[in-house]
Motif scaffolding. Sequence first.
Motif, PDB file in Angstrom:
ATOM      1  N   GLY A 103       0.807  -1.217   0.000  1.00 30.05           N
ATOM      2  CA  GLY A 103       0.000   0.000   0.000  1.00 30.05           C
ATOM      3  C   GLY A 103       0.837   1.262   0.000  1.00 30.05           C
ATOM      4  O   GLY A 103       0.527   2.229  -0.709  1.00 30.05           O
ATOM      5  N   ASP A 133      -5.944  -2.362   1.110  1.00 28.84           N
ATOM      6  CA  ASP A 133      -5.140  -1.251   1.604  1.00 28.84           C
ATOM      7  C   ASP A 133      -4.701  -0.328   0.473  1.00 28.84           C
ATOM      8  O   ASP A 133      -4.681   0.904   0.627  1.00 28.84           O
ATOM      9  N   ASN A 151     -12.137  -0.518   6.931  1.00 30.79           N
ATOM     10  CA  ASN A 151     -11.538   0.168   5.783  1.00 30.79           C
ATOM     11  C   ASN A 151     -12.413   0.081   4.544  1.00 30.79           C
ATOM     12  O   ASN A 151     -12.497   1.027   3.755  1.00 30.79           O
TER      13      ASN A 151
END
Length: 411
Positions: free
Chosen positions: A286, A317, A341
Amino acid sequence: MSHEKQLSPHTATNYLLFLLPSAHPRSSKVRVRWVRQSSPPDASVRWHEGGGNPMKALRFHAAKDLRVETIPEPADPAPDEVVIRNRYVGICGTDLHEYAYGPIFVPKEPHPVTGVSGPQVLGHEFGGVVMKTGRDVTHVAVGDRVSVQPFITPRSGDYYIDRGAFNLSDTMALAGLSWVGGGMAEACLLKGYNVYKVPETLSDSDAALVEPTAVAVYGCERGGVKAGDSVLVTGAGPIGLLTLLAARAAGAVQLFLSDPNPTRLEIASGILPHVVTIDPKKQNVGEVVRAATEGNVGVDVALECVGNTFALQACVDAVRKQGVVVQIGLHSGEAPVNWFNVVYKDIDIRGSWAYPSQIWPRVMRLLASGQIPAHKVVTRTVTLDSAIREGFDVLLDPAGSHLKILIDLQP
């Protein structure tokens, strides 16, 4: 193999170009749901009666028991069938799993749609030349070069089949896994709808690469990859590299590839010199992606081609807010994801299951035009006699340096 176990950060293998939704040998969480038909076709009976001439075939008998044998050639086709002389066939991750752990997808009992059970001629990524046609087959003729779309299904009477979504039907069988023949033999009996005449500019070996390329193209379509996009692919096996090539053909201009195998990353850089390669054992995927993308936000689309928890987590991510994650590789069980997330970043996570069969002519055009140079992922070609030792065993080596291996049936 990534479908066998989870490695950290993520492992790239010759992951599954096509897998039926049955079970990993070590997991009870994924199952086959057969839909029983009233009477299976009689193709298996006619196959075993044979056409009178012997031919070589590589058949699965049990785990670690593949045999190159002499069996009868297929009998004359029924009105809706064809017989082809096989030319090239690819060794797929599915074939490797049958060899290592099977039977997984090869039926132990007669298949409810095809009536077939082992021993099974393997191979569902293949092409060849038409030898015989049934009287109702008019779209190909004897002598035509063809690529094989391997789904075997009823043609009506199923919710998804009636809507043309053959890949979503629970009735589906597959040439080379649950049908009377496959690509790892000198000839094969098929339904007429399985064969597509190839463009003149498509090579015989590329005809065997249409199937895995279709997986890649459909994965990019599920992700909505478009001109100018940034794309991350996790896994530098055959499907991962074909997915990168498909993303580029769809217009993606910023490409990232994550894989812990340095040899495969080197191969990928040779195929796509501008790809940003990432070793997830040494780098945070990421962070590398965000640092290189516009506004440091991440990629537009992330395509997970391993079937590995760490790879999926890296995709979640690395994708930007309101981006798309596509799961192409098949997980053997549950894969935890940071759902906070997912919600906070407002992202989509989508599955990509095989491909619509109607995609075949378009994928052939992509290969024939050079827009997707699939041949670049082929690192070795072997003969049928040497396929077990120089093909299957080589691809099962976790430290191996090969990607896609083709078998030449007419060397």
